[in-house]
Write an enzyme that holds these catalytic residues in place. Structure first.
Site, PDB file in Angstrom:
ATOM      1  N   CYS A   1     -13.366 -31.275 -42.337  1.00 34.25           N
ATOM      2  CA  CYS A   1     -13.615 -32.705 -42.066  1.00 34.25           C
ATOM      3  C   CYS A   1     -13.891 -33.578 -43.293  1.00 34.25           C
ATOM      4  O   CYS A   1     -13.147 -34.510 -43.576  1.00 34.25           O
ATOM      5  CB  CYS A   1     -14.818 -32.861 -41.144  1.00 34.25           C
ATOM      6  SG  CYS A   1     -14.727 -31.932 -39.626  1.00 34.25           S
TER       7      CYS A   1
ATOM      8  N   HIS B   1     -19.300 -38.784 -41.585  1.00 35.50           N
ATOM      9  CA  HIS B   1     -19.296 -37.479 -42.255  1.00 35.50           C
ATOM     10  C   HIS B   1     -19.008 -37.547 -43.754  1.00 35.50           C
ATOM     11  O   HIS B   1     -18.426 -36.629 -44.337  1.00 35.50           O
ATOM     12  CB  HIS B   1     -18.299 -36.507 -41.567  1.00 35.50           C
ATOM     13  CG  HIS B   1     -18.730 -35.067 -41.705  1.00 35.50           C
ATOM     14  ND1 HIS B   1     -17.953 -34.006 -41.323  1.00 35.50           N
ATOM     15  CD2 HIS B   1     -19.858 -34.536 -42.234  1.00 35.50           C
ATOM     16  CE1 HIS B   1     -18.585 -32.878 -41.582  1.00 35.50           C
ATOM     17  NE2 HIS B   1     -19.745 -33.178 -42.136  1.00 35.50           N
TER      18      HIS B   1
END
Ligand SMILES: *[C@@H]1O[C@H](CO)[C@@H](O)[C@H](O)[C@H]1NC(C)=O
Ligand SMILES: *[C@@H]1O[C@H](CO)[C@@H](O)[C@H](O)[C@H]1NC(C)=O
Ligand SMILES: *[C@@H]1O[C@H](CO)[C@@H](O)[C@H](O)[C@H]1NC(C)=O
Ligand SMILES: *[C@@H]1O[C@H](CO)[C@@H](O)[C@H](O)[C@H]1NC(C)=O
Length: 521
Positions: free
Chosen positions: A68, A124
């Site tokens: 990610c 993130h």
């Protein structure tokens, strides 16, 4: 006066590559595998995604990063991880780490040329101090979460820090924690906010909506009526995963409807991408590709992706031009009429011509998939079975390195999980090894089971064009290609900055911040 300003803005902004500056709706799915969309033959209903894809340009030689944070950092900056210090793993909630504050982001540049910029969903890219948060990195607004994974309903993130369990809510509207988000499935919240942004948007400005769905990352959770659609699927993980994906597809449909309803759709460029390959431990699938999320094999990095809408000329086709997630930065800035020159050198290339014209070639011939010096599993590759302790000084035994050069892909060290996982609906029950669940995610380095003991050569070469499933290692037959590529890896490695992967900070504890994850420094 205000009107004059708007007028001037419109004048200044009309100078874009596709005429009027298009709205850009950038949809990123989380952990969506290669074999998971309808248009790739999956037994999962994704009619809205499929319709956009087949009427747009499907990118089939398109690459993302295997996890990610890396994909998202490259999307935001157009720069490889070796140049931002994010080459190892992801950013975990308790770490003092974020996308370096001197990196210029895509929304920052789009704002310069008049775009309204909104992030809905997952960030993130770090949260330890407020300057790391999306609204300090170019977004006018952010509605969603900051960590890598959380409960879809309660928005709870947990982490283990020095043996202690930290737990808290991770959900904000800009900087304000939203406790009332607890209880509602995130896909519904994100659909609602995205459509509100579209309806409220002042159409004198172009819109950049970064729609970063939580789906279809674990934990496997979906509303029951979606699960009921898949009662025929024996594998429980696949059943819920399919439900999550169809729920997300409905949200994509609602976003398209809102764009059409507001007459914005015709001037909107929709981009759809995954952030990495599917996690086969949690219902995802990449068949027939090798590997999975967190591996450098094609199953980890060959991305589902397509482009639809404004400015795309030759539609209803598949492009086999080589493209990479870092290319969106210069490509979208080109589309927006912005100057893509930033203070630091870009690794991304403007691939707009190759996307929109069927005869145009991508300028990209190479992708550095990564050089992660610190990837460790409970085994090492065997001492080199081949004479490539090379004149370039590349350490082929350690780390996690892959380079693509035209049709060739070279691996050194440990590429990660090696298997070809079949489509789960053919299984009965698959099992999930929960010992690897740490912190706010599944630790990408943590692999247990039989594959952990396998011995593998330290250098491997594949012809991705002839052998996209990576079944035939041809390193022994092409020593000159291996040599050239090792030389390139050595050259890239010289430009790498040290990686940052700090220890978990006890001061990150949400208990010290009113039960909410967020800036603590
Ligand atoms: C969500 O609400 C439930 C029920 O009120 C509560 O027990 C739980 O702690 C809340 N979770 C978070 C993350 O705030
Ligand atoms: C883009 O910005 C750079 C750096 O500020 C500048 O040198 C260059 O001339 C600009 N290019 C255009 C086409 O405006
Ligand atoms: C990259 O360079 C570093 C620092 O010189 C070195 O320790 C590392 O082994 C190199 N990586 C590879 C894959 O050769
Ligand atoms: C799968 O596992 C669940 C829970 O252990 C069990 O109830 C179910 O019967 C299993 N299904 C199949 C098809 O084996």
């Amino acid at each position: 006066m205000l009107q004059l300003l708007y007028f001037l803005t419109i004048l200044a902004c009309s100078n874009s590559a596709v005429g009027l500056q298009p709205n850009i709706v950038f949809i990123i799915a989380d952990d969506l595998g290669y074999h998971d969309v309808g248009y790739h033959g999956a037994n999962i209903f994704t009619p809205n995604i499929d319709e956009l894809a087949v009427n747009g340009v499907i990118l089939e030689n398109y690459y993302v990063q295997p996890i990610c944070t890396p994909s998202r950092s490259q999307l935001m900056t157009g720069r490889y991880q070796i140049h931002t210090g994010l080459q190892h793993s992801v950013i975990f909630a308790p770490q003092r780490n974020c996308l370096p504050l001197d990196e210029i982001t895509l929304p920052q540049k789009l704002k310069e040329v008049g775009y309204g910029t909104h992030l809905v969903g997952k960030w993130h890219l770090g949260m330890y101090r407020k300057e790391c948060l999306p609204t300090y990195r170019g977004f006018d607004s952010h509605y969603g979460y900051l960590a890598g994974a959380e409960d879809y309903y309660s928005k709870l993130v947990t982490a283990k820090v020095n043996g202690e369990r930290f737990a808290g809510l991770d959900f904000r509207d800009d900087l304000t924690p939203v406790f009332s988000a607890n209880g509602t499935y995130s896909t519904y919240l994100y659909e609602k906010r995205a459509t509100e942004i579209i309806y409220r948007h002042d159409q004198r400005k172009p819109l950049f909506l970064y729609m970063a769905f939580q789906s279809v990352h674990f934990p496997l959770e979906a509303p029951q009526h979606y699960i009921d659609m898949y009662s025929h699927v024996k594998d429980k993980n696949r059943r819920i995963y399919s439900a999550m994906l169809t729920a997300m597809d409905d949200a994509v449909g609602a976003i398209v409807d809102a764009l059409k309803d507001t007459k914005m759709f015709e001037n909107t460029l929709v981009i759809f991408t995954t952030d990495n390959g599917g996690q086969t431990l949690f219902g995802g699938n990449n068949w027939p590709l090798r590997g999975r999320k967190a591996s450098l094999w094609e199953g980890g990095v060959r991305g589902v992706g397509f482009v639809h809408g404004a400015g795309v000329k030759d539609t209803k086709r598949t492009s086999m031009e080589l493209m990479h997630v870092s290319d969106w930065f210069p490509t979208l800035l080109h589309v927006a009429g912005a100057n893509a020159t930033v203070t630091k050198p870009l690794d991304g290339l403007n691939v707009w011509e190759a996307i929109t014209h069927k005869t145009a070639k991508s300028p990209r011939t190479e992708i550095l998939h990564n050089i992660d010096p610190s990837f460790t599993r409970p085994y090492s590759p065997t001492p080199p079975m081949r004479p490539y302790i090379n004149k370039h000084g590349v350490d082929t035994l350690h780390g996690h390195t892959a380079l693509r050069m035209n049709k060739w892909k070279l691996y050194t060290g440990d590429p990660g999980y090696e298997n070809w996982d079949p489509v789960p609906s053919l299984y009965l029950n698959s099992t999930v090894d929960t010992t690897c669940l740490v912190s706010d995610g599944y630790h990408p380095d943590c692999i247990t089971g039989p594959e952990a003991l396998k011995e593998v050569p330290s250098v491997r070469l594949f012809d991705i064009l002839a052998d996209p499933e990576e079944r035939h290692d041809v390193a022994d037959y092409f020593p000159h290609i291996v040599d050239t590529m090792l030389g390139k890896i050595a050259a890239y490695n010289k430009t790498a900055v040290p990686y940052r992967f700090p220890k978990f900070d006890p001061r990150s504890n949400p208990a010290l911040q009113g039960g909410v994850w967020g800036p603590w420094v």
